[in-house]
Motif scaffolding. Structure first.
Motif, PDB file in Angstrom:
ATOM      1  N   SER A  72       0.947  -1.240  -0.106  1.00  0.00           N
ATOM      2  CA  SER A  72       0.118  -0.040   0.014  1.00  0.00           C
ATOM      3  C   SER A  72       0.879   1.370  -0.019  1.00  0.00           C
ATOM      4  O   SER A  72       0.451   2.157  -0.373  1.00  0.00           O
ATOM      5  N   GLY A  73       2.095   1.270   0.415  1.00  0.00           N
ATOM      6  CA  GLY A  73       2.901   2.586   0.207  1.00  0.00           C
ATOM      7  C   GLY A  73       3.570   2.641  -1.083  1.00  0.00           C
ATOM      8  O   GLY A  73       4.262   3.576  -1.084  1.00  0.00           O
ATOM      9  N   ARG A  98       6.770   3.058   1.799  1.00  0.00           N
ATOM     10  CA  ARG A  98       6.600   4.183   2.406  1.00  0.00           C
ATOM     11  C   ARG A  98       7.862   4.881   2.705  1.00  0.00           C
ATOM     12  O   ARG A  98       8.499   5.967   2.638  1.00  0.00           O
ATOM     13  N   ARG A 121      10.518   7.479   9.203  1.00  0.00           N
ATOM     14  CA  ARG A 121       9.493   8.145  10.024  1.00  0.00           C
ATOM     15  C   ARG A 121       8.547   8.600   8.980  1.00  0.00           C
ATOM     16  O   ARG A 121       8.154   9.957   9.097  1.00  0.00           O
ATOM     17  N   PRO A 122       8.290   7.827   7.833  1.00  0.00           N
ATOM     18  CA  PRO A 122       7.520   8.505   6.689  1.00  0.00           C
ATOM     19  C   PRO A 122       6.074   8.846   6.997  1.00  0.00           C
ATOM     20  O   PRO A 122       5.512   9.675   6.499  1.00  0.00           O
ATOM     21  N   ASP A 123       5.711   8.531   8.091  1.00  0.00           N
ATOM     22  CA  ASP A 123       4.095   8.905   8.684  1.00  0.00           C
ATOM     23  C   ASP A 123       4.083   9.953   9.663  1.00  0.00           C
ATOM     24  O   ASP A 123       3.181  10.392  10.116  1.00  0.00           O
ATOM     25  N   GLN A 174       5.546  16.782   6.567  1.00  0.00           N
ATOM     26  CA  GLN A 174       4.684  16.243   6.131  1.00  0.00           C
ATOM     27  C   GLN A 174       3.144  16.827   5.993  1.00  0.00           C
ATOM     28  O   GLN A 174       2.521  16.613   7.204  1.00  0.00           O
ATOM     29  N   THR A 218       0.639  16.883   4.164  1.00  0.00           N
ATOM     30  CA  THR A 218      -0.554  15.700   3.986  1.00  0.00           C
ATOM     31  C   THR A 218       0.191  14.487   3.654  1.00  0.00           C
ATOM     32  O   THR A 218       1.417  14.542   3.763  1.00  0.00           O
ATOM     33  N   ARG A 219      -0.548  13.544   3.666  1.00  0.00           N
ATOM     34  CA  ARG A 219       0.126  12.151   3.289  1.00  0.00           C
ATOM     35  C   ARG A 219       0.720  12.195   1.640  1.00  0.00           C
ATOM     36  O   ARG A 219       1.647  11.243   1.293  1.00  0.00           O
ATOM     37  N   SER A 220       0.245  13.095   1.094  1.00  0.00           N
ATOM     38  CA  SER A 220       0.732  13.180  -0.306  1.00  0.00           C
ATOM     39  C   SER A 220       1.569  14.365  -0.728  1.00  0.00           C
ATOM     40  O   SER A 220       2.314  14.479  -1.614  1.00  0.00           O
ATOM     41  N   ALA A 259       4.852  16.903   0.693  1.00  0.00           N
ATOM     42  CA  ALA A 259       5.815  17.115   1.723  1.00  0.00           C
ATOM     43  C   ALA A 259       6.417  18.112   1.244  1.00  0.00           C
ATOM     44  O   ALA A 259       7.046  18.318   0.061  1.00  0.00           O
ATOM     45  N   ARG A 310       3.298  12.977  -3.940  1.00  0.00           N
ATOM     46  CA  ARG A 310       3.119  11.480  -3.914  1.00  0.00           C
ATOM     47  C   ARG A 310       1.850  11.283  -5.118  1.00  0.00           C
ATOM     48  O   ARG A 310       0.767  12.031  -4.774  1.00  0.00           O
TER      49      ARG A 310
END
Length: 217
Positions: free
Chosen positions: A27-28, A72, A114-116, A161, A163-165, A167, A216
């Motif tokens: 999923s990453g 990720r 720590r991508p999240d 980050q 948002t998740r998409s 950075a 992303r």
């Protein structure tokens, strides 16, 4: 082991080590587009006869890169950089007609910690190719071109980050290169190209602090 062999070997080992993680985190995976702005600070020698700073000067170096995330954390990508350089001070600082640029392209392998997390540091290594040109006079009546391999570079950055998409964050890179070919044109004469003799080759470094925005896809 020389720098020419060490960096590609390190990239291969990191890829092989990351395969299990990539398989566990499908999923990453996905593509990412990066846009960078950096200041290129030269060090070392372009050739035996002249320093890198006295040949091309410092540069403003925008860059785009396209990466594939295996997870990720791990990404492999290609980059293209178009550096607009200041040129040598004795030719360009007093209103002289001159132009200078440094093109760099190649591949990068990056690892994101720590991508999240909101603050996400990352490191990377890569290899590539570099082409630097200097034109002096009306219509570049004198034109010098040097080209050779980026034997290896490393960079470190910290992403925020948003948002998740999306950075954004600062980074710094250092690359080690060596020119192996040169071309020279004087006036209306044909361009003359030749390999640089082994005893004339020198190592040079570009230090590049800058900012990257990554999307992303």
């Amino acid at each position: 082991m020389t720098a020419r062999r060490f960096i590609p070997s390190l990239m291969l080992l990191l890829c092989l080590g990351a395969l299990p993680a990539a398989a566990q985190e499908p999923s990453g995976s996905g593509l990412a587009l990066g846009v960078r702005a950096a200041l290129g600070i030269p060090a070392g020698d372009a050739t035996q006869a002249q320093s890198l700073k006295d040949t091309f000067g410092s540069s403003v170096a925008p860059q785009v890169d396209l990466s594939y995330f295996f997870s990720r954390q791990l990404s492999l990508g290609a980059y293209f950089q178009y550096g607009i350089a200041s040129g040598p001070d004795d030719q360009c600082s007093n209103g002289g007609s001159c132009s200078s640029k440094v093109l760099r392209f190649g591949i990068d392998l990056d690892y994101h910690f720590r991508p999240d997390g909101f603050i996400a540091p990352w490191v990377g290594v890569g290899v590539g190719y570099e082409i630097g040109t200097l034109g002096v006079g009306e219509d570049d009546s004198f034109r010098l071109k040097l080209q050779g391999y980026d034997l290896g570079h490393a960079h470190f950055g910290v992403d925020l980050q948003l948002t998740r998409s999306l950075a954004v964050g600062p980074y710094i890179s250092a690359s080690l290169g060596q020119y192996s070919k040169n071309s020279l044109r004087l006036g209306g004469a044909a361009e003359i190209s030749a390999d640089i003799a082994s005893d004339q080759k020198k190592l040079h470094v570009w230090i590049q602090p800058g900012v990257r925005v990554q999307f992303r896809l």
